[in-house]
Scaffold this motif. Structure first.
Motif, short mmCIF file in Angstrom:
data_model
loop_
_atom_site.label_atom_id
_atom_site.label_comp_id
_atom_site.label_asym_id
_atom_site.label_seq_id
_atom_site.Cartn_x
_atom_site.Cartn_y
_atom_site.Cartn_z
N PHE A 84 -56.25 40.29 36.53
CA PHE A 84 -55.67 41.65 35.95
C PHE A 84 -54.63 41.56 34.93
O PHE A 84 -54.27 42.09 34.19
CB PHE A 84 -55.17 42.72 37.28
CG PHE A 84 -56.36 43.32 37.80
CD1 PHE A 84 -57.19 44.15 37.28
CD2 PHE A 84 -56.81 42.85 38.94
CE1 PHE A 84 -58.33 44.73 37.90
CE2 PHE A 84 -57.86 43.31 39.92
CZ PHE A 84 -58.53 44.18 39.09
N ALA A 85 -53.77 40.31 35.19
CA ALA A 85 -52.33 40.17 34.40
C ALA A 85 -52.95 39.55 32.96
O ALA A 85 -52.34 40.17 31.83
CB ALA A 85 -51.80 38.90 34.94
N LEU A 86 -54.34 39.05 32.92
CA LEU A 86 -54.86 38.62 31.64
C LEU A 86 -55.23 40.02 30.91
O LEU A 86 -55.02 40.14 29.66
CB LEU A 86 -56.01 37.71 31.83
CG LEU A 86 -57.03 37.62 30.46
CD1 LEU A 86 -56.18 36.96 29.56
CD2 LEU A 86 -58.29 36.90 30.93
N GLN A 87 -55.77 41.18 31.68
CA GLN A 87 -56.13 42.10 30.84
C GLN A 87 -54.95 43.04 30.39
O GLN A 87 -54.65 43.53 29.24
CB GLN A 87 -57.24 43.07 31.65
CG GLN A 87 -58.18 42.53 32.00
CD GLN A 87 -59.22 42.03 30.79
OE1 GLN A 87 -59.18 42.84 29.85
NE2 GLN A 87 -59.66 40.72 30.88
N GLU A 88 -53.81 43.03 31.25
CA GLU A 88 -52.64 43.57 31.13
C GLU A 88 -51.88 42.92 29.50
O GLU A 88 -51.58 43.73 28.78
CB GLU A 88 -51.60 43.40 31.96
CG GLU A 88 -51.83 44.28 33.23
CD GLU A 88 -50.63 44.13 34.39
OE1 GLU A 88 -49.76 44.88 34.16
OE2 GLU A 88 -50.79 43.52 35.54
N ARG A 97 -53.50 41.41 27.37
CA ARG A 97 -54.39 41.64 26.05
C ARG A 97 -54.08 42.83 25.55
O ARG A 97 -53.93 43.70 24.50
CB ARG A 97 -55.79 41.54 26.38
CG ARG A 97 -56.35 39.95 26.55
CD ARG A 97 -57.81 40.11 26.98
NE ARG A 97 -58.16 38.58 26.74
CZ ARG A 97 -59.41 37.93 27.37
NH1 ARG A 97 -60.22 39.09 27.77
NH2 ARG A 97 -59.52 36.79 27.07
N ALA A 98 -54.08 44.04 26.39
CA ALA A 98 -53.79 45.53 26.17
C ALA A 98 -52.45 45.75 25.52
O ALA A 98 -52.25 46.21 24.42
CB ALA A 98 -53.81 46.45 27.55
N LEU A 99 -51.41 45.12 26.07
CA LEU A 99 -49.96 45.12 25.55
C LEU A 99 -49.83 44.50 24.25
O LEU A 99 -49.17 44.99 23.37
CB LEU A 99 -49.06 44.46 26.82
CG LEU A 99 -48.75 45.15 27.98
CD1 LEU A 99 -48.22 44.34 29.00
CD2 LEU A 99 -47.92 46.41 27.83
N ALA A 100 -50.65 43.25 23.96
CA ALA A 100 -50.54 42.69 22.78
C ALA A 100 -51.13 43.54 21.45
O ALA A 100 -50.61 43.87 20.72
CB ALA A 100 -51.26 41.53 22.85
N GLN A 101 -52.31 44.11 21.90
CA GLN A 101 -52.87 45.14 21.07
C GLN A 101 -52.15 46.50 20.99
O GLN A 101 -52.23 46.94 19.73
CB GLN A 101 -54.25 45.53 21.39
CG GLN A 101 -55.22 43.96 21.45
CD GLN A 101 -56.68 44.39 21.92
OE1 GLN A 101 -57.49 45.00 21.12
NE2 GLN A 101 -56.91 43.97 23.08
N LEU A 129 -46.22 38.73 26.52
CA LEU A 129 -46.01 37.40 27.02
C LEU A 129 -45.53 37.35 28.44
O LEU A 129 -45.77 36.46 29.05
CB LEU A 129 -44.79 37.14 26.18
CG LEU A 129 -44.21 35.49 26.40
CD1 LEU A 129 -44.98 34.45 26.18
CD2 LEU A 129 -42.81 35.47 25.59
N ALA A 130 -44.59 38.19 29.05
CA ALA A 130 -44.26 38.42 30.16
C ALA A 130 -45.56 38.36 31.48
O ALA A 130 -45.55 37.84 32.24
CB ALA A 130 -43.44 39.51 30.72
N ARG A 131 -46.51 39.18 30.88
CA ARG A 131 -47.77 39.12 31.78
C ARG A 131 -48.46 37.85 31.69
O ARG A 131 -49.24 37.68 32.84
CB ARG A 131 -48.55 40.46 31.58
CG ARG A 131 -47.92 41.91 31.76
CD ARG A 131 -47.10 41.92 32.94
NE ARG A 131 -48.11 41.50 34.15
CZ ARG A 131 -48.05 41.14 35.31
NH1 ARG A 131 -46.72 40.60 35.58
NH2 ARG A 131 -48.84 41.30 36.37
N ALA A 132 -48.36 37.45 30.67
CA ALA A 132 -49.28 36.11 30.46
C ALA A 132 -48.97 34.99 31.19
O ALA A 132 -49.57 34.11 31.91
CB ALA A 132 -49.44 35.49 29.20
N GLU A 133 -47.58 34.94 31.24
CA GLU A 133 -46.67 33.72 31.93
C GLU A 133 -46.78 34.30 33.42
O GLU A 133 -46.85 33.20 34.32
CB GLU A 133 -45.23 33.65 31.47
CG GLU A 133 -45.01 33.38 30.30
CD GLU A 133 -43.70 32.98 29.52
OE1 GLU A 133 -42.87 33.70 30.19
OE2 GLU A 133 -43.64 32.18 28.69
#
Length: 304
Positions: free
Chosen positions: A76-80, A82-86, A94-98
């Protein structure tokens, strides 16, 4: 290539119906978030879909955390991310990816999102290192090659940059077509055509505004904003909006300027017609800033 828009919409609606019956189903929440967020699906990149995808991903992460399911929480962090980046929120992405990488160490999708976010934040050396690591592990990832090429370009390594950008095109020509390349004179002629097509009242406002073309935005100028501006910006307004210049402003005697970034525009377009259209839209966008419109107003007017 992605699925047809009609098919995607049907799948989203089916997921929403199922979620009403099983709101805590982690697999269903993840499927729904992925369908809304997508990746490299231009027809699906509108803000409402992304915000819905982000809400679903956050809901799923909360449920996964409560259930003690770290692997699901990482997905779910990955989808967060991706959404935040777009949505243009690179710092939050960056925070969610890390956070996801702490749950799923070594996950290449999360590592890629981290590298992309670092690039958007103009942290080019860190982005290069992160993206190079992804390419070593997954040499067939076109997006990683493309982003690595852009980071290398920023770091003054044009030959390596060109190699990775070309590799991305070979791997995914539909997603990363060769950029349209115009001579400086031809590009400026397109800009003049776009200016001439503006409504006459708008042209009058621009009589004291310099219209100029640059290759790429300067890193220092990008980093001057907090958060930094995207390295892929197509244009920029320099100066104060119409009617806001104060006589005490030491820069007030300099003319305002609208800058178009040729290389970014050429990469954005798939052919010369699209390039011409995007020059016009970008010019209108920056004229909007000159007239005092903020990003939300530009979005409502279709000039985002």
């Amino acid at each position: 290539m992605g699925r047809p828009p009609d098919s995607l919409e049907e799948e989203r609606e089916a997921c929403e119906r199922a979620l009403r019956e099983r709101p805590d189903d982690l697999e269903l929440l993840l499927d729904a978030a992925e369908l809304h967020v997508g990746r490299l699906q231009q027809e699906d990149g509108d803000r409402e879909l992304l915000e819905r995808g982000l809400a679903l991903a956050r809901r799923g992460a909360k449920r996964a955390r409560a259930a003690g399911e770290p692997e699901w929480e990482g997905e779910f962090a990955l989808q967060e991310a991706r959404a935040l980046a777009q949505l243009g929120l690179a710092g939050e992405a960056l925070a969610r990816a890390e956070a996801g990488l702490r749950l799923l160490p070594g996950d290449l999708d999360l590592a890629l999102e981290r590298g992309l976010a670092l690039h958007e934040l103009c942290r080019f050396e860190e982005a290069r290192d992160a993206l190079a690591a992804v390419v070593r592990e997954e040499p067939g990832d076109a997006l990683a090659h493309h982003a690595l090429g852009l980071a290398l370009e920023r770091l003054g390594e044009p030959r390596e940059a060109a190699r990775h950008l070309a590799r991305a095109t070979r791997l995914a020509p539909d997603d990363f077509p060769p950029p349209v390349a115009l001579s400086p004179a031809d590009f400026e002629a397109r800009v003049e055509e776009a200016l001439a097509a503006l409504p006459e009242p708008v042209r009058r406002y621009l009589e004291n505004v310099v219209i100029q073309v640059e290759d790429l935005p300067a890193a220092d100028e990008l980093r001057a904003e907090d958060p930094p501006l995207s390295p892929s910006i197509l244009g920029l307004f320099r100066g104060s909006p119409l009617g806001e210049k104060a006589s005490a402003d030491p820069w007030s005697h300099f003319p305002s300027a609208i800058v178009l970034f040729q290389r970014n525009l050429e990469r954005f377009a798939r052919d010369e017609r699209e390039l011409t259209d995007e020059i016009r839209v970008t010019l209108l966008h920056e004229v909007g800033h000159f007239l005092g419109l903020d990003e939300e107003e530009l979005y409502r007017r279709g000039l985002d």
